[in-house]
Design a protein around this motif. Sequence first.
Motif, mmCIF file in Angstrom:
data_model
loop_
_atom_site.group_PDB
_atom_site.id
_atom_site.type_symbol
_atom_site.label_atom_id
_atom_site.label_comp_id
_atom_site.label_asym_id
_atom_site.label_seq_id
_atom_site.Cartn_x
_atom_site.Cartn_y
_atom_site.Cartn_z
ATOM 1 N N SER A 102 62.307 -8.398 1.428
ATOM 2 C CA SER A 102 61.354 -9.021 0.506
ATOM 3 C C SER A 102 60.988 -10.439 0.940
ATOM 4 O O SER A 102 59.974 -10.989 0.482
ATOM 5 C CB SER A 102 61.936 -9.052 -0.909
ATOM 6 O OG SER A 102 63.032 -9.952 -0.990
ATOM 7 N N LEU A 103 61.802 -11.049 1.816
ATOM 8 C CA LEU A 103 61.507 -12.393 2.305
ATOM 9 C C LEU A 103 60.420 -12.388 3.378
ATOM 10 O O LEU A 103 59.885 -13.443 3.723
ATOM 11 C CB LEU A 103 62.776 -13.029 2.877
ATOM 12 C CG LEU A 103 63.953 -13.201 1.906
ATOM 13 C CD1 LEU A 103 65.166 -13.756 2.634
ATOM 14 C CD2 LEU A 103 63.559 -14.112 0.750
ATOM 15 N N LEU A 104 60.123 -11.194 3.908
ATOM 16 C CA LEU A 104 59.095 -11.095 4.947
ATOM 17 C C LEU A 104 57.712 -10.987 4.305
ATOM 18 O O LEU A 104 57.563 -10.657 3.143
ATOM 19 C CB LEU A 104 59.354 -9.866 5.825
ATOM 20 C CG LEU A 104 60.734 -9.775 6.476
ATOM 21 C CD1 LEU A 104 60.845 -8.484 7.269
ATOM 22 C CD2 LEU A 104 61.002 -10.978 7.364
ATOM 23 N N GLY A 105 56.724 -11.297 5.075
ATOM 24 C CA GLY A 105 55.351 -11.189 4.582
ATOM 25 C C GLY A 105 54.531 -12.408 4.970
ATOM 26 O O GLY A 105 54.912 -13.219 5.825
ATOM 27 N N GLU A 106 53.414 -12.550 4.309
ATOM 28 C CA GLU A 106 52.485 -13.645 4.632
ATOM 29 C C GLU A 106 53.012 -14.964 4.101
ATOM 30 O O GLU A 106 53.353 -15.086 2.919
ATOM 31 C CB GLU A 106 51.105 -13.339 4.038
ATOM 32 C CG GLU A 106 50.045 -14.336 4.463
ATOM 33 C CD GLU A 106 48.663 -13.979 3.923
ATOM 34 O OE1 GLU A 106 47.687 -14.660 4.289
ATOM 35 O OE2 GLU A 106 48.579 -13.020 3.123
#
Length: 283
Positions: free
Chosen positions: A163-167
Motif C-alpha cells: 500500500s506504500l507503493l504508488g504515485e
Amino acid sequence: MTAAAPAPSAPEPQPDAPAAPERDVRMTIWEHLEELRRRVIKAAAGVLLATIVAWFFRTQILAWLVTPYQQTWLKKFDKPLVLQTLAPADAFLGYLELSLLAGVIASAPVIFYQLWSFISPGLYRKEKRLIVPFVLSSTVLFLSGVAFAYYVAFPFTFNYFLSLLGEVRQGVELTQIVTLEFFLDFASRFLLAFGAVFELPLFIAFLVLANIVTPRQLLRFGRWATVLAFVLGAIVTPGPEVTSQIAVSAALIGLYFLSIPLAYLLKPRAQPADAAASDSTKT
C-alpha cells in the motif's frame, strides 16, 4: 563363661530420598563440548536429509510460499507477479535457501530431541520422562508459529507494504522490483521468527521447573504482559490496520496465559523435609 556379643541390628530403612540428578557425575568442559558436538552433528544430519528431500519439491514449495504475496500483488496491481534474478547462480542459490528452510522446519522434531538429549544429563529422573511431551509440544508450537506467520501475518504485512507503493506526485511513481533473493530472505526470517516466538510457553515452563519464576508471579505480571504484547504487535504490524495488530497481540497474550496453567502443573512440589522445616519455623 562370657555372653556372646549381641549381633548388630540391621539399619532402619530410611525414607526414600529424591533421586539425584545425573549431573552429580561430573563432566569436564571437554566432555560437555564433545557431547554438544555429537548432538549438533545428529541434528545437522536430520536437517541435511530433509533439505535433500525438499530440493526435489522446490518449485512446489516456492509456489506455496509466494502465494500470499502473489494474491496481494494481484489485488494491488492486477498484473502477474514476476520474481527476478540478478545473477546466473541466483536461481540455484534461491532454491538452495528455500530447501534449507523447508529442511529446518521439517526436521524440527529431530532438532528438539537432540536439544533435550543434550540437557537431560543434568535433570532428575522424573524430569527425564518429559522427553516425549517436550519434543511433541515444542514441535507443535514451532509449526503453529510458522502457520500463524503464513496464514495470518503474511497477508496483512504484504498488504501494508504494497500500500506504500504508488504515485508520489505527478510524474513520479514508487514501484517495486521483486527479486527471488530478497523475497526468500524476508520470508525465511519471518517464518523462523514466529516459530521461535511461539515457543514462549515452553520457555516459561523451563523457568518454572528451574524455580526461577512461580505461577503466582506469572499471574501478577499478566497485565504488563498484555501491555507488552500490544506494543510488540504494533511494532511487528506497522500501519493503520487495527485488526492485524489485534491478531498478533491476541496470539502473544494467548500464549502467555496458556503457559500459566502449565506452570501450575509443572511447579516443583516441596519435599517433606522442607515442609517440616517450614512448619517448625512457623511455630
